[in-house]
Design a protein around this motif. Structure first.
Motif, PDB file in Angstrom:
ATOM      1  N   ALA A 155       0.834  -1.204   0.000  1.00  0.00           N
ATOM      2  CA  ALA A 155       0.000   0.000   0.000  1.00  0.00           C
ATOM      3  C   ALA A 155       0.869   1.254   0.000  1.00  0.00           C
ATOM      4  CB  ALA A 155      -0.923  -0.006   1.210  1.00  0.00           C
ATOM      5  N   THR A 156       1.915   1.255   0.826  1.00  0.00           N
ATOM      6  CA  THR A 156       2.820   2.403   0.858  1.00  0.00           C
ATOM      7  C   THR A 156       3.539   2.576  -0.474  1.00  0.00           C
ATOM      8  OG1 THR A 156       3.149   2.033   3.220  1.00  0.00           O
ATOM      9  CG2 THR A 156       4.720   3.456   2.118  1.00  0.00           C
ATOM     10  N   ALA A 157       3.977   1.465  -1.061  1.00  0.00           N
ATOM     11  CA  ALA A 157       4.639   1.545  -2.368  1.00  0.00           C
ATOM     12  C   ALA A 157       3.694   2.104  -3.423  1.00  0.00           C
ATOM     13  CB  ALA A 157       5.137   0.159  -2.778  1.00  0.00           C
ATOM     14  N   GLY A 158       2.436   1.703  -3.369  1.00  0.00           N
ATOM     15  CA  GLY A 158       1.464   2.257  -4.314  1.00  0.00           C
ATOM     16  C   GLY A 158       1.312   3.752  -4.170  1.00  0.00           C
ATOM     17  N   LEU A 159       1.300   4.238  -2.921  1.00  0.00           N
ATOM     18  CA  LEU A 159       1.195   5.681  -2.689  1.00  0.00           C
ATOM     19  C   LEU A 159       2.417   6.429  -3.214  1.00  0.00           C
ATOM     20  CD1 LEU A 159      -0.268   5.716   0.938  1.00  0.00           C
ATOM     21  CD2 LEU A 159      -1.490   5.971  -1.216  1.00  0.00           C
ATOM     22  N   LEU A 160       3.593   5.793  -3.111  1.00  0.00           N
ATOM     23  CA  LEU A 160       4.823   6.467  -3.531  1.00  0.00           C
ATOM     24  C   LEU A 160       5.041   6.415  -5.041  1.00  0.00           C
ATOM     25  CD1 LEU A 160       7.181   5.149  -0.714  1.00  0.00           C
ATOM     26  CD2 LEU A 160       6.242   7.455  -0.911  1.00  0.00           C
ATOM     27  N   VAL A 161       4.655   5.301  -5.674  1.00  0.00           N
ATOM     28  CA  VAL A 161       4.967   5.101  -7.090  1.00  0.00           C
ATOM     29  C   VAL A 161       3.797   5.470  -7.995  1.00  0.00           C
ATOM     30  CG1 VAL A 161       5.635   3.382  -8.824  1.00  0.00           C
ATOM     31  CG2 VAL A 161       6.636   3.300  -6.533  1.00  0.00           C
ATOM     32  N   LEU A 162       2.594   5.009  -7.642  1.00  0.00           N
ATOM     33  CA  LEU A 162       1.450   5.187  -8.540  1.00  0.00           C
ATOM     34  C   LEU A 162       0.710   6.507  -8.317  1.00  0.00           C
ATOM     35  CD1 LEU A 162      -0.068   1.578  -8.355  1.00  0.00           C
ATOM     36  CD2 LEU A 162       1.475   2.509 -10.091  1.00  0.00           C
ATOM     37  N   ALA A 163       0.586   6.916  -7.062  1.00  0.00           N
ATOM     38  CA  ALA A 163      -0.262   8.066  -6.775  1.00  0.00           C
ATOM     39  C   ALA A 163       0.205   9.363  -7.436  1.00  0.00           C
ATOM     40  CB  ALA A 163      -0.386   8.258  -5.255  1.00  0.00           C
TER      41      ALA A 163
END
Length: 755
Positions: free
Chosen positions: A339-347
């Protein structure tokens, strides 16, 4: 970004290596570590002038893999030797002393099963120090606090697929407490208990969710509400995670700046707040990951350097996996990290694209919700076999209330140990914010097709990733986007049409419903409008009560309790709630527990050959074949299971065999007297203990398995599922389909699931 991704590779290598090494023998891990270390030395060896530069990233990946493998191997070697593993391999019973290392947890699948993480320190007068998992049923285990020393008696068994765990102990009775919690844990438990007291005046849902959001205390969340949060994709709000820690750190830093403490004085105070927060919330996987990331960020703030999110996340993962390799197989840890990686990479790129057409705040919120849900979707599919359709919108609607609920709840938690009245005042507006989140969870969970069935396990995750890749390729072409939009519109119209014409629940003419009551049995047989025979009641009164309400049952002429195990009898008060129960039928060897729960209702034993008629429904008792002394707590589980009542139910166009929890021995004795039926309620939740001749003798076309999601017993057994498939029986499971109804049709029978 490419540089950041390269920094992630060593952490990913350590994580994957630990996940693999935990499941193999220590010798294999040592070999893997040696191979990776040699390869790292070769890659990182000094080069002569003029030759190609050393591939540092590859060397770092190999070095981290070697460190991870050797760490797992050393731990597995230490854990796998000594008296505790010896007891587990022999399946023996012993008395031991242990220190509790985690909060006792109530199983989601069986509300009477309690799991406790502990460290055994003495067994059979030998000092040891190995981690174990305790499985208990006495509610007094829930009163324990981490760091307490207890004595217990239990049967030790080998853990499945986890070489960092010395044993699983099936505990008898209550714990004998030998020492109080440590001072730190006493203080933490005081904060948690006082926060619970501050929320006592709130409605039940808010009373349970607010402590969960603030300090990770989920002890008072109603099971049905937890299921709604899971369906709506809001489960992450019920555990302490990076979002909570970020809100706390931000509030502390903001207050420090308002007080004029400056940039260098604020981080140490924030670090103290982080330490206190972790102690109170307990060091769960998401809390640990968030803590390490928060400390990295505070150091960046303290030194004046720009914080970089992805390297901080990679550093957190690498450090935690090397310190505690067991996190490599923790789904909570994986969900938190992805979830954190998604916030950093995708968001960020998604936010930029959305900002071209939407207001900035809305674009930010939508990008964050979509990125987090997209990142965790493959892991959620592995766990549940479902894809959440409404989760992004549920998170978007819930987001504005998260920060007020967390901040006000945290402030109430700080004040409550010293002064309860103002803490209660703060809990009220926090409860209003939580109430909004609960409303979102309940409404979105009830939407049609809130979740879509998908393949479970690793194959499900791979197919979901493949489908996502195909969609991305399609979206690159304008023509394909139009075709996809047309297809989705057609599917949506079809779904709306089907939903509009669907008969609803319960389906007309239903004959049998297997209620979804978790890890237990509750079967309802129609006996006319508003009337039904109920066979077993599950472990939770609320679950069976809700099922009967949905079926609009007000009169129960006969309640059958097949045997006195908690997952079949403890829901009895729920059957009686607002209904008339006229008679109770129990096994001839009853322990009397069913009669006590159904006090005031005439009870009688079921006798082999006995027949009952209720409306057009007939019931024939074909087991137990023999009687004996009344069952007691001293009897083992198999003895009690084999004393189950076995019934054949018939009504026009319908027949079913309800086999209780009988195991292979009793099944073999009955195989010659089983009549052919259309529906088989598979014995003992599909456990491994099945007799092929018994299952074949039923000649059923439909098998119903009443089982709890993610239960602690591994039910249903893959062996049993394979056997049923070999018999060409259609398998239906309550953990995947919810309530399951059987209806007669012009060509036989069919099933309709409430989901």
């Amino acid at each position: 970004m490419i540089h950041d991704l390269r920094l992630v590779l060593p952490a990913l290598a350590a994580w994957l290596t630990a996940a693999v090494a935990i499941g193999v023998a220590p010798a294999v891990s040592y070999t893997l570590a040696a191979a990776a270390a040699v390869a790292a030395l070769v890659v990182l060896a000094p080069r002569r002038a003029g030759t190609a530069p050393r591939p540092l990233i590859a060397g770092a990946v190999l070095a981290c893999a070697a460190a991870s493998a050797i760490g797992v191997a050393l731990r597995a070697t230490a854990v796998g030797t000594g008296p505790v593993p010896d007891l587990a391999r022999a399946g023996r019973t012993a008395t031991a002393e242990a220190v509790v290392t985690g909060d006792p947890q109530v199983s989601r699948s069986s509300r009477r099963t309690i799991t406790v993480r502990a460290r055994v320190e003495t067994v059979r007068r030998t000092d040891v120090r190995v981690p174990v998992l305790l499985i208990a049923h006495d509610r007094r285990w829930l009163d324990l606090v981490p760091s307490q020393r207890v004595r217990f008696a239990g049967r030790f068994r080998e853990p499945r697929g986890d070489r960092l765990l010395a044993a699983v102990a099936l505990v008898r009775g209550a714990p004998s407490v030998l020492s109080p919690p440590s001072g730190v844990q006493r203080a933490a438990e005081t904060v948690r208990a006082r926060l619970r007291a501050a929320t006592d005046d709130l409605p039940p849902g808010q009373r349970g969710v607010l402590p969960a959001m603030v300090v990770g205390d989920t002890s008072r969340i109603p099971p049905d509400l937890a299921d709604d949060f899971r369906t709506a994709g809001l489960t992450h709000l019920l555990v302490v995670s990076g979002a909570n820690l970020a809100i706390v750190i931000g509030a502390v830093v903001g207050l420090c700046r308002l007080a004029g403490l400056g940039r260098r004085r604020a981080p140490p105070l924030a670090a103290l707040a982080v330490c206190a927060f972790v102690v109170v919330a307990r060091p769960e996987p998401s809390v640990l990951r968030a803590t390490v990331m928060g400390v990295v960020g505070l150091l960046a703030l303290f030194t004046g350097r720009r914080r970089q999110g992805l390297p901080a996340l990679a550093a957190a993962v690498l450090l935690l996996v090397l310190i505690d390799p067991a996190l490599a197989r923790s789904y909570g840890f994986a969900l938190s990290v992805t979830a954190t990686a998604g916030l950093l990479v995708l968001a960020p790129p998604w936010r930029d694209r959305l900002a071209r057409r939407l207001p900035g705040p809305l674009a930010d919120a939508l990008a964050v919700a979509a990125a987090a849900q997209t990142a965790v979707a493959p892991i959620l599919v592995m766990l549940s076999g479902e894809v959440g359709v409404v989760s992004v919108f549920a998170n978007l609607l819930a987001a504005p209330a998260v920060a007020p609920a967390t901040l006000l709840g945290a402030l109430a938690a700080v004040i409550a140990p010293f002064w309860l009245p103002p803490a209660r005042l703060l809990a009220r507006p926090a409860g209003l914010a939580v109430g909004w989140i609960i409303g979102i969870a309940r409404v979105t969970a009830e939407l049609p097709y809130a979740t879509v069935p998908w393949l479970a396990g690793g194959l499900g995750a791979l197919t979901l990733l493949a489908a996502a890749g195909a969609v991305l390729l399609v979206l690159r072409s304008a023509r394909m986007r139009l075709l996809l939009a047309a297809l989705l519109t057609g599917i949506l119209l079809a779904v709306i049409a089907l939903r509009a014409t669907a008969p609803g629940w319960p389906p007309p003419g239903w004959r049998l419903v297997a209620c979804d009551v978790g890890q237990g049995d509750a079967v309802v047989l129609s006996a006319g409008p508003g009337r039904a025979v109920v066979v077993d009641t599950g472990p939770d009164p609320g679950a069976v009560d809700a099922c009967l309400d949905r079926l609009r049952i007000s009169d129960v002429p006969l309640l059958v309790i097949t045997h006195p195990h908690a997952d079949h009898v403890d829901g009895t008060p729920g059957v009686r709630a607002g209904r008339t129960v006229r008679r109770v039928l129990t096994t001839p060897r009853t322990s009397g527990r069913a009669g006590r729960l159904a006090r005031g209702v005439p009870a009688r034993p079921a006798l082999t050959g006995q027949r009952w008629s209720v409306g057009d429904l007939t019931l024939a008792v074909i087991a137990p074949l023999a009687t004996g002394p009344p069952l007691s707590r001293a009897d083992d589980g198999s003895t009690i299971n084999n004393a189950s009542i076995v019934l054949v139910a018939r009504s026009p166009g319908f027949s079913a065999l309800l086999a209780g929890d009988i195991e292979a021995d009793a099944q073999r004795a009955l195989a010659g007297s089983v009549p052919p039926v259309q529906v088989l309620k598979v014995p003992h939740h599909g456990s491994r203990s099945q007799d092929a001749r018994f299952l074949a003798a039923a000649r059923a076309s439909i098998a119903l398995i009443s089982v709890g999601r993610d239960n602690d017993y591994g039910h249903p057994s893959p062996t049993t599922l394979d056997l049923l498939r070999h018999l060409h029986v259609r398998i239906h499971r309550t953990d995947r389909e919810g309530d399951i109804a059987v209806i007669p049709t012009s060509t036989g029978i069919a099933t309709v699931s409430r989901k």
